[in-house]
Design a protein around this motif. Structure first.
Motif: not given
Length: 806
Positions: A42, A45, A47, A58, A99, A101-102, A345-346, A427
């Motif tokens: 994770l 990303g 983010y 992260k 998308y 996340v992993r 999610f994205g 997540f």
């Protein structure tokens, strides 16, 4: 089969006991090793969802990166340089088409002003590395040879360093290190595209358009996030110097914009670093982050990974959210649903920074208090020392809208986590844990998380201050309840030993649900969270307590009644239903039915956790609280004459009175499943829902009755429009609590559910098909989407509705 509440309690205690025994048997499991693997998957990303393209890890105070671009066929458009997602930008279709996340995903941005379609493919690579492929294609109607300048930048926002290095006269890369990332490099590789030719103007420095241009310089860490302003200032200064040097009076005297608007090739040492590329027509280039000890991924590897990610996303989406009739046959519904979920999610962000907190409550509890006309200026409060900058915190959170609300909202987040938790349970727990880490010593969490200067730049001054007695609906309990339901369904047949300690993409399906597959981790997670949840719960009970001493109220309990703090004449922002009509004038005698409903649901979920953990005394206390709240819900808030749940207050003679405005507030007891299936009150409320002169519309349940004198008035935010989060709660409760239970309300509940489900899905789908946009709310008369666009926060719950995953 319907079990009695006693049997359910016994089952929960037995389940908790089994897990505790399992915990003892599995004490040798390497929980830390599992967590390390999960965290690595994770780490990176997009983010920074407030940007069109922004990648970061992260972790706080680390490497920040982003991408900017503009058309440079002329000088006019460059001032509209694309960087931060802005509500007023001339953008067409915009968002993530897939998308995970992993794994990563694809984003598409149709930039109408710049004439370019931008596709960005973010992928995760082994050894905590990543790549970003940028593909630009001229839009239909734009010149095929349009010229685009792109600027990739990065900086270390904390301990560490970052510098520009050169491998040849035409190519540069970034090299740096931070405590959490170690040593790393960031390379860029042109894969496809032509470059404009030079103008041949004399006295300009030698210009070769197929090389990388660059600049680097030190800058104050508090200002470094303003990268687009810095870049514009830098290039504007360069233009002025050039104009003066060459005695150029107008823009027409200058060389072509693509040749003038180039970085000056100044390394600048450690600091903020830019790499610029200029292309004509279609182009592709890759940005690759890799640790110093690993080889750079090849073009073939990146291409293959992108293709695999696309296939994996669609395959998993169909497994997690299998669309139910009548949406299971039309591929357009599948694409619509995938787009909705991918954008929720994205758009998860990792935010950090300080926040502005008032030193005193917004509302003293005294009878002579004159209610506020509005909130105060943050700058003013800081100047008069009635507010302070709280300590820096960080938060992992989904956001409602990238262009309008790029920050954490407590009230929204519980809804966000419902679809996210189904896709990636662990997540969602990371996000849940992050939110509960904000609980302070008193148990308070600010309703808006406006962390740092960058976040504050998107918020009006009067709304920047957070007040220590202002609440929001505790929707995080919805995500917690969903997690517990997943625990109940888990059979524990697989352990981490089946995966091994070497992380690979093949392990992803397991990594999404490690905590529900390992009893030790489930218990550890809940044991860490439970004290914070209880502290937060008691903060609600203490600070939002209604007044039972001043006024005589006939009720089962003289404790379980609640009032939202911070009301103004026109708003009750704390409730989440900002301008929903309440008592006029405001009074500290009020008790709010929606807050008591939320508190009852909060209590119920905490009781589940206590039972799961074997905390018998706490479970018993919460059971008693829940019973008292349910009794008071009827005693304090049911108006027999109006046949609905209402707020309570007192009249000019201090006698109890109801304040009734039929709408979402009235429906909260039903929405949260607090009414028994055979309740006569449930029957009445179902008829109110289905009444077209009250709450029913062809587009969903409206927020306020058509008959209410406040319907459609003033701001008209929660005074009629249809909201998807509340329609989701209605559908979810009907599905889970009423349509499968034999009794007097089953038939009516089922018919309402089936028709309402079709209505709300069609409303969101038809608007998306027409505009390509998900909207914040929908007009209950016309069905047209309105207010904030690209609102893929709780509007994404439409995916749960289509797949009947409640």
């Amino acid at each position: 089969m319907v079990y009695s509440s006693t049997c359910r309690v016994i089952s929960w205690f037995l389940l908790g006991t089994v897990f505790l025994l399992w915990n003892a048997l599995l004490c040798h499991a390497n929980v830390n090793a599992i967590e390390n693997v999960v965290n690595d998957s994770l780490l990176w990303g997009p983010y920074r969802p407030n940007l069109y393209v922004g990648i970061r890890p992260k972790v706080p105070n680390s490497l920040m990166s982003g991408l900017m671009w503009a058309n440079v066929d002329d000088y006019a458009r460059f001032s509209k340089l694309r960087h931060r997602a802005e509500h007023g930008d001339d953008i067409g279709a915009f968002g993530w088409t897939s998308y995970d996340v992993r794994r990563g995903g694809q984003q598409v941005i149709e930039d109408l002003l710049m004439g370019i379609k931008m596709e960005t493919e973010f992928i995760k690579l082994p050894d905590r590395n990543w790549a970003l492929r940028v593909h630009g294609t001229p839009l239909p109607g734009a010149p095929e040879d349009l010229t685009t300048a792109l600027f990739f930048y990065a900086y270390v926002n904390g301990e560490g360093n970052l510098e520009l290095k050169s491998t040849s006269p035409k190519k540069v890369f970034m090299e740096g290190q931070t405590p959490d990332l170690g040593k790393f490099r960031v390379h860029t590789y042109n894969r496809m595209g032509e470059h404009p030719s030079t103008s041949g103007v004399e006295d300009l420095e030698s210009t070769t358009m197929d090389k990388d241009y660059f600049a680097g310089f030190k800058i104050n860490s508090k200002e470094v996030w303003q990268t687009s302003e810095i870049l514009l200032y830098l290039l504007d200064t360069k233009m002025q110097v050039l104009s003066e040097k060459e005695n150029m009076k107008t823009l027409d005297d200058l060389p072509p914009a693509y040749e003038t608007l180039l970085l000056p090739n100044v390394p600048g040492g450690d600091g903020l670093q830019f790499i610029q590329k200029v292309f004509k027509g279609e182009f592709i280039f890759d940005i690759i982050f890799n640790s110093a000890k690993t080889a750079v991924a090849s073009e073939e590897t990146i291409t293959k990974t992108i293709e695999e990610n696309h296939k994996a996303f669609s395959k998993r989406f169909q497994e997690v959210f299998p669309l139910k009739y009548p949406y299971d046959e039309n591929p357009e519904y599948q694409r619509f649903a995938e787009f909705a979920f991918a954008n929720l999610f994205g758009n998860v962000g990792f935010f950090e920074g300080d926040s502005i907190v008032s030193k005193t409550p917004i509302e003293p509890d005294d009878e002579d208090y004159e209610f506020m006309q509005g909130f105060e200026s943050a700058k003013g409060k800081l100047a008069e020392n009635s507010a302070f900058f709280d300590k820096e915190r960080h938060l992992l959170t989904a956001i409602p809208s990238r262009s309008h609300f790029p920050r954490g909202f407590y009230w929204d987040e519980g809804f966000h986590l419902l679809p996210i938790g189904l896709w990636d349970n662990d997540f969602s727990l990371e996000i849940l844990k992050s939110w509960f880490s904000l609980v302070n010593e008193d148990g308070w969490v600010g309703r808006e998380q406006i962390l740092g200067s960058e976040a504050r730049s998107k918020v009006p001054d009067e709304f920047q201050t957070q007040y220590p007695d202002i609440a929001n609906p505790p929707t995080l309990i919805l995500a917690l309840k969903a997690y517990i339901e997943r625990l109940k369904e888990q059979d524990y047949k697989k352990s981490f030993d089946d995966v091994g300690s070497d992380y690979s993409l093949e392990d992803l399906e397991y990594l999404r649900s490690v905590s529900v597959s390992n009893p030790e981790m489930s218990i550890q997670f809940l044991r860490e969270l439970f004290p914070l949840m209880l502290r937060h719960y008691e903060w609600f009970r203490r600070t939002q307590q209604g007044d039972f001493d001043t006024w005589d109220r006939e009720s089962f309990s003289n404790v379980e009644g609640y009032r939202w703090r911070g009301r103004t004449y026109r708003h009750c922002l704390a409730s989440g239903l900002d301008d929903y009509p309440r008592a006029q004038p405001p009074s500290i005698a009020e008790l709010h039915v929606d807050l008591l409903s939320w508190m009852t649901s909060f209590t119920k979920s905490l009781r589940f956790v206590a039972e799961f953990l074997g905390e018998t005394e706490e479970a018993e206390r919460l059971t008693n609280n829940e019973y008292a709240m349910l009794r008071n819900l009827d005693d304090l808030h049911w108006d027999e004459e109006m046949q609905t749940y209402c707020d309570a207050s007192v009249d000019e003679y201090d006698d109890p009175k109801y304040v009734c405005h039929k709408g979402y507030v009235s429906l909260l007891p039903l929405m949260l499943g607090l009414l028994p299936p055979d309740s006569e009150k449930l029957t009445t409320m179902l008829h109110m829902i289905r009444d077209e002169s009250e709450l029913w519309s062809p587009y969903g349940i409206r927020s306020l009755s058509l008959n209410d004198p406040y319907f459609g008035t003033d701001e008209n935010y929660w005074r009629g429009p249809v909201w998807m989060n509340m329609n989701y709660l209605i559908l979810s409760s009907l599905y889970q609590n009423y349509i499968h239970v034999p009794g007097p309300n089953q038939g009516l509940a089922k018919s309402i559910y089936e028709e309402l489900r079709i209505n709300v899905v069609n409303t969101v789908f038809n608007n998306w098909k027409r505009t390509g946009i998900f909207w914040e709310q929908y007009d209950s008369v016309t069905g047209v989407g309105q207010r904030t666009k690209d609102f893929t926060g709780w509007t994404t719950l439409i995916v749960n509705i289509m797949s009947e995953k409640y």
